[in-house]
Design a protein around this motif. Structure first.
Motif, mmCIF file in Angstrom:
data_model
loop_
_atom_site.group_PDB
_atom_site.id
_atom_site.type_symbol
_atom_site.label_atom_id
_atom_site.label_comp_id
_atom_site.label_asym_id
_atom_site.label_seq_id
_atom_site.Cartn_x
_atom_site.Cartn_y
_atom_site.Cartn_z
ATOM 1 N N ARG A 21 29.292 51.471 15.908
ATOM 2 C CA ARG A 21 28.253 52.322 15.307
ATOM 3 C C ARG A 21 28.863 53.284 14.290
ATOM 4 N NH1 ARG A 21 26.307 51.981 20.551
ATOM 5 N NH2 ARG A 21 27.208 54.003 21.146
ATOM 6 N N TYR A 22 30.015 53.836 14.611
ATOM 7 C CA TYR A 22 30.704 54.737 13.688
ATOM 8 C C TYR A 22 31.051 54.010 12.389
ATOM 9 C CZ TYR A 22 34.349 57.615 11.629
ATOM 10 O OH TYR A 22 35.106 58.352 10.746
ATOM 11 N N MET A 23 31.636 52.827 12.507
ATOM 12 C CA MET A 23 32.030 52.078 11.316
ATOM 13 C C MET A 23 30.817 51.746 10.461
ATOM 14 S SD MET A 23 35.102 49.518 12.596
ATOM 15 C CE MET A 23 34.135 48.653 13.823
ATOM 16 N N ARG A 24 29.762 51.262 11.088
ATOM 17 C CA ARG A 24 28.559 50.880 10.342
ATOM 18 C C ARG A 24 27.908 52.087 9.674
ATOM 19 N NH1 ARG A 24 27.837 45.681 11.184
ATOM 20 N NH2 ARG A 24 28.707 44.801 13.076
ATOM 21 N N SER A 25 27.894 53.227 10.347
ATOM 22 C CA SER A 25 27.280 54.409 9.741
ATOM 23 C C SER A 25 28.097 54.899 8.549
ATOM 24 C CB SER A 25 27.099 55.526 10.773
ATOM 25 O OG SER A 25 28.337 56.081 11.142
ATOM 26 N N HIS A 26 29.424 54.815 8.640
ATOM 27 C CA HIS A 26 30.262 55.256 7.526
ATOM 28 C C HIS A 26 30.257 54.268 6.362
ATOM 29 C CE1 HIS A 26 31.401 58.538 10.004
ATOM 30 N NE2 HIS A 26 32.199 59.002 9.076
ATOM 31 N N LEU A 27 29.937 53.043 6.640
ATOM 32 C CA LEU A 27 29.856 52.041 5.579
ATOM 33 C C LEU A 27 28.408 51.757 5.176
ATOM 34 C CD1 LEU A 27 32.540 49.535 6.866
ATOM 35 C CD2 LEU A 27 32.716 51.004 4.849
ATOM 36 N N SER A 28 27.470 52.389 5.868
ATOM 37 C CA SER A 28 26.031 52.180 5.619
ATOM 38 C C SER A 28 25.677 50.704 5.665
ATOM 39 C CB SER A 28 25.627 52.778 4.278
ATOM 40 O OG SER A 28 25.879 54.154 4.263
ATOM 41 N N GLU A 29 26.128 50.038 6.717
ATOM 42 C CA GLU A 29 25.867 48.603 6.871
ATOM 43 C C GLU A 29 25.085 48.339 8.148
ATOM 44 O OE1 GLU A 29 29.036 45.897 6.407
ATOM 45 O OE2 GLU A 29 29.830 46.889 4.637
ATOM 46 N N HIS A 39 33.089 42.359 12.912
ATOM 47 C CA HIS A 39 33.850 43.541 13.330
ATOM 48 C C HIS A 39 35.152 43.639 12.541
ATOM 49 C CE1 HIS A 39 31.251 44.454 16.764
ATOM 50 N NE2 HIS A 39 31.146 43.157 16.881
ATOM 51 N N SER A 40 35.829 42.547 12.374
ATOM 52 C CA SER A 40 37.082 42.549 11.615
ATOM 53 C C SER A 40 36.839 42.933 10.162
ATOM 54 C CB SER A 40 37.749 41.169 11.679
ATOM 55 O OG SER A 40 38.077 40.857 13.007
ATOM 56 N N ALA A 41 35.747 42.470 9.601
ATOM 57 C CA ALA A 41 35.417 42.807 8.213
ATOM 58 C C ALA A 41 35.169 44.305 8.068
ATOM 59 C CB ALA A 41 34.201 42.015 7.755
ATOM 60 N N LEU A 42 34.480 44.899 9.035
ATOM 61 C CA LEU A 42 34.242 46.343 9.003
ATOM 62 C C LEU A 42 35.560 47.116 9.065
ATOM 63 C CD1 LEU A 42 31.205 46.653 11.455
ATOM 64 C CD2 LEU A 42 31.157 46.928 8.974
ATOM 65 N N ILE A 43 36.453 46.690 9.934
ATOM 66 C CA ILE A 43 37.749 47.353 10.073
ATOM 67 C C ILE A 43 38.531 47.266 8.767
ATOM 68 C CG2 ILE A 43 40.003 47.243 11.242
ATOM 69 C CD1 ILE A 43 38.326 46.257 13.752
ATOM 70 N N ARG A 44 38.544 46.090 8.160
ATOM 71 C CA ARG A 44 39.277 45.920 6.896
ATOM 72 C C ARG A 44 38.690 46.792 5.790
ATOM 73 N NH1 ARG A 44 39.384 40.575 8.988
ATOM 74 N NH2 ARG A 44 41.518 39.990 9.508
ATOM 75 N N LYS A 45 37.372 46.873 5.721
ATOM 76 C CA LYS A 45 36.738 47.730 4.703
ATOM 77 C C LYS A 45 37.084 49.189 4.912
ATOM 78 C CE LYS A 45 32.708 44.844 3.789
ATOM 79 N NZ LYS A 45 31.241 44.738 3.923
ATOM 80 N N LEU A 46 36.993 49.647 6.155
ATOM 81 C CA LEU A 46 37.300 51.048 6.433
ATOM 82 C C LEU A 46 38.781 51.359 6.240
ATOM 83 C CD1 LEU A 46 34.997 52.144 9.368
ATOM 84 C CD2 LEU A 46 35.345 53.315 7.214
#
Length: 85
Positions: A21-29, A39-46
């Motif tokens: 939820r934290y990752m998605r909120s910071h990436l607005s996804e 999940h891996s894609a979110l980590i790489r973006k952040l």
């Protein structure tokens, strides 16, 4: 699965959901349903934007794989997970 192991898995998944939820909120996804490695894609973006995620990128990617192993285990009713947190 033993009660203790099951409790550890449940707690791990709860914490991982908070991280997600934290990752998605910071990436607005929103949650993409069609990506296996969302999940891996979110980590790489952040990791490109956030120095803490960059520092712990490989640990977080390992946690993402563990999460997927627990959640997507087709034999979870018959056998213990292949890994435990």
């Amino acid at each position: 699965m033993t009660d203790r192991a099951e409790q550890k898995s449940i707690r791990f998944l709860e914490i991982y959901d908070q991280l997600d939820r934290y990752m998605r909120s910071h990436l607005s996804e929103d949650h993409p349903h069609d990506q296996d490695d969302a999940h891996s894609a979110l980590i790489r973006k952040l990791a490109k934007r956030n120095p803490i995620f960059k520092k712990y990128k490989y640990d977080l990617l390992s946690f993402a794989r563990l999460r997927n192993s627990i959640v997507h285990n087709p034999q979870k009713k018959l056998f213990d997970p292949i890994a435990e947190p």
